[in-house]
Design a protein around this motif. Structure first.
Motif, short mmCIF file in Angstrom:
data_model
loop_
_atom_site.label_atom_id
_atom_site.label_comp_id
_atom_site.label_asym_id
_atom_site.label_seq_id
_atom_site.Cartn_x
_atom_site.Cartn_y
_atom_site.Cartn_z
N GLU A 141 17.81 -17.97 -30.27
CA GLU A 141 18.46 -18.45 -29.04
C GLU A 141 19.91 -18.01 -28.97
OE1 GLU A 141 16.76 -20.19 -31.28
OE2 GLU A 141 15.83 -21.99 -30.46
N SER A 142 20.44 -17.57 -30.11
CA SER A 142 21.85 -17.17 -30.23
C SER A 142 22.19 -16.01 -29.33
CB SER A 142 22.15 -16.70 -31.64
OG SER A 142 21.88 -17.68 -32.55
N GLY A 143 23.48 -15.84 -29.11
CA GLY A 143 23.96 -14.62 -28.50
C GLY A 143 24.16 -13.56 -29.56
N GLY A 144 24.32 -12.33 -29.13
CA GLY A 144 24.57 -11.23 -30.06
C GLY A 144 23.32 -10.83 -30.80
N HIS A 145 23.51 -10.28 -31.98
CA HIS A 145 22.40 -9.75 -32.79
C HIS A 145 21.51 -10.90 -33.25
CE1 HIS A 145 20.23 -7.25 -35.50
NE2 HIS A 145 20.69 -7.85 -36.57
N THR A 151 15.31 -21.27 -33.66
CA THR A 151 16.00 -22.25 -34.51
C THR A 151 15.07 -23.37 -34.99
OG1 THR A 151 18.02 -21.75 -33.29
CG2 THR A 151 18.02 -23.76 -34.61
N ILE A 152 14.24 -23.88 -34.08
CA ILE A 152 13.42 -25.06 -34.44
C ILE A 152 12.38 -24.76 -35.53
CG2 ILE A 152 11.63 -24.80 -32.67
CD1 ILE A 152 11.94 -27.90 -32.23
N VAL A 153 11.98 -23.51 -35.67
CA VAL A 153 11.07 -23.17 -36.77
C VAL A 153 11.80 -22.58 -37.98
CG1 VAL A 153 8.95 -22.94 -35.43
CG2 VAL A 153 10.48 -20.98 -35.65
N LEU A 154 12.91 -21.90 -37.72
CA LEU A 154 13.64 -21.27 -38.84
C LEU A 154 14.31 -22.32 -39.74
CD1 LEU A 154 14.63 -18.62 -40.17
CD2 LEU A 154 16.65 -18.75 -38.70
N VAL A 155 15.01 -23.28 -39.12
CA VAL A 155 15.81 -24.22 -39.93
C VAL A 155 14.95 -24.99 -40.94
CG1 VAL A 155 17.32 -26.26 -39.85
CG2 VAL A 155 17.67 -24.36 -38.24
N PRO A 156 13.85 -25.65 -40.54
CA PRO A 156 13.09 -26.39 -41.56
C PRO A 156 12.50 -25.49 -42.64
CG PRO A 156 11.97 -26.47 -39.42
CD PRO A 156 13.32 -25.85 -39.18
N ALA A 278 25.95 -13.54 -25.12
CA ALA A 278 25.91 -14.99 -24.94
C ALA A 278 24.56 -15.51 -25.37
CB ALA A 278 26.16 -15.36 -23.48
N GLY A 279 24.51 -16.75 -25.81
CA GLY A 279 23.26 -17.37 -26.22
C GLY A 279 22.58 -18.07 -25.05
N GLN A 280 21.36 -18.51 -25.30
CA GLN A 280 20.59 -19.20 -24.25
C GLN A 280 21.27 -20.49 -23.81
OE1 GLN A 280 16.69 -19.57 -26.08
NE2 GLN A 280 15.98 -17.72 -25.04
N SER A 281 22.16 -21.00 -24.63
CA SER A 281 22.85 -22.26 -24.29
C SER A 281 23.95 -22.05 -23.27
CB SER A 281 23.44 -22.89 -25.55
OG SER A 281 24.50 -22.07 -26.04
N ALA A 282 24.18 -20.83 -22.81
CA ALA A 282 25.25 -20.58 -21.82
C ALA A 282 25.13 -21.53 -20.63
CB ALA A 282 25.23 -19.12 -21.36
N ALA A 283 23.90 -21.79 -20.21
CA ALA A 283 23.67 -22.66 -19.05
C ALA A 283 24.14 -24.09 -19.31
CB ALA A 283 22.19 -22.66 -18.70
N MET A 284 24.31 -24.45 -20.58
CA MET A 284 24.72 -25.83 -20.92
C MET A 284 26.24 -25.94 -21.03
SD MET A 284 21.73 -26.21 -23.72
CE MET A 284 22.13 -27.82 -24.38
N VAL A 285 26.94 -24.84 -20.86
CA VAL A 285 28.40 -24.85 -20.97
C VAL A 285 28.97 -25.06 -19.57
CG1 VAL A 285 30.45 -23.55 -21.68
CG2 VAL A 285 28.30 -23.29 -22.95
N LYS A 286 29.63 -26.19 -19.39
CA LYS A 286 29.99 -26.62 -18.03
C LYS A 286 31.44 -26.41 -17.65
CE LYS A 286 25.98 -28.86 -17.08
NZ LYS A 286 25.02 -28.12 -17.88
N LYS A 287 32.31 -26.40 -18.67
CA LYS A 287 33.73 -26.31 -18.32
C LYS A 287 34.57 -25.70 -19.44
CE LYS A 287 35.01 -30.88 -19.93
NZ LYS A 287 34.81 -32.29 -19.72
N ILE A 288 35.77 -25.26 -19.02
CA ILE A 288 36.74 -24.73 -19.98
C ILE A 288 37.54 -25.91 -20.50
CG2 ILE A 288 38.80 -23.27 -20.17
CD1 ILE A 288 37.44 -21.51 -17.93
#
Ligand code: TUI
Length: 314
Positions: A141-145, A151-156, A278-288
């Motif tokens: 889900e990350s941005g970049g490489h 994440t939900i399967v990698l972390v555990p 940018a990561g998939q979470s870009a949509a969750m970033v609302k303000k500076i």
């Protein structure tokens, strides 16, 4: 207050790392995050050693708190930059986009805590064996490489094969993501995309505007043909690049098409030729907002969620 063994190990207040974003994460941003109680990280990216040393010294002048340097292992300057990190005795080195085995001994000799990004259980195991202090499990889900797994399967899976602390990364941009990461067995998080909207982040205003305006389907992955998939905002340039990947043009032409595109995004804000990672979470970033406020919000939102988790159990 959200706390874990990671805080004690690194002497930080909140278990939040700022991702080492190439071209973006400089000494100023890293110091702001560290002053806010997280771990700021300077990105070496593809930069020369002199630039990295300069940014380390800038961060040292702006904070007394620990901070890190990220070594991007595909860089032609990786050897020199790895040596600079050792000479400057930074508190933490993180690595990305490869296997840092050949540098581990040098960094450990310098008293540096080494925390590699891993995208597989095999590399996680190897890093623990070679003396890594922790690992960062970064999902696609990350941005970049990016690696293959989410994440939900990698972390555990990483948590199950190592006994050193695991930091979750990829898709985490608010307290819900932080709480979820802890539920998966992580004891810290690394956040990149949300810090693009930090006041102390020096990217071009066009870049920040794109992040704050991004919607759920606004990122895409290119670069698979050359073996280095990267996630970036879906722009005309990225669409054209993806088309070119499936065309007859040579690898050299394809490479030439992407050359300089990160700089064009970060420095020039070039909407037509820039690659806005940018990561998939870009949509969750609302303000500076200030970096320290981001660090605090991430943790303060996670606390009631983790405390309240008992409500699911009778
Ligand atoms: O490295 C990143 N993110 C990056 S690096 C970067 S600069 C760049 N620009 C164009 C093409 C390539 C790079 C922009 N964003 N994140 C950490 C990360 N590391 N994600 C995935 C990995 C990874 C993948 C495979 C780490 C190790 C690995 O293992 C390789 C091996 O040899 O075992």
């Amino acid at each position: 207050m959200l706390n874990s063994s990671l805080c004690e190990m690194l002497g930080i207040e909140y278990p939040v790392f700022q991702g080492g974003m190439a071209w973006i994460a400089d000494g100023k941003l890293a110091a702001a995050v560290s002053n806010g109680g997280g771990l700021g990280i300077i990105a070496a990216g593809n930069a020369e050693a002199a630039y990295v040393r300069e940014q380390i010294r800038a961060a040292k002048s702006l904070t007394d708190k620990p901070f890190g340097v990220n070594i991007m292992l595909l860089s032609p300057y990786a050897d020199e930059v790895a040596a600079v990190a050792a000479e400057e005795k930074v508190a933490v080195v993180t690595t990305g986009a490869g296997n840092p085995s050949k540098y581990m001994e040098m960094w450990k000799q310098a008293g540096i805590k080494v925390i590699p990004v891993v995208a597989s259980t095999a590399l996680a195991r190897l890093m623990e064996r070679l003396g890594a202090s922790a690992v960062i499990a970064e999902g696609g889900e990350s941005g970049g490489h990016i690696g293959e797994l989410a994440t939900i399967v990698l972390v555990p899976q990483i948590v199950d094969v190592v006994s050193i602390p695991v930091i979750a990364a990829g898709g985490i941009a608010d307290g819900r993501g932080v709480a979820a990461a802890f539920m998966l067995g992580a004891c810290g998080v690394q956040v990149g995309t949300r810090f693009l909207a930090a006041e102390e982040c020096s990217i071009h205003p066009n870049y920040k505007e794109k992040i704050v305006k991004a919607k759920d389907l606004c990122t895409m992955v290119t670069g698979r043909r050359l073996g280095h998939p990267v996630r970036a905002l879906r722009t005309n340039f990225q669409r054209e690049y993806l088309k070119a990947e499936y065309s007859q043009i040579s690898d050299e032409e394809l490479e030439a098409m992407g050359a300089g595109s990160l700089r064009k995004a970060v420095v020039d804000g070039n909407n037509d030729e820039g690659c806005f990672l940018a990561g998939q979470s870009a949509a969750m970033v609302k303000k500076i907002q200030p970096a320290a406020e981001i660090v605090r919000e991430l943790c303060e939102e996670a606390e009631p969620l983790l405390k309240g988790a008992a409500k699911w159990v009778r």
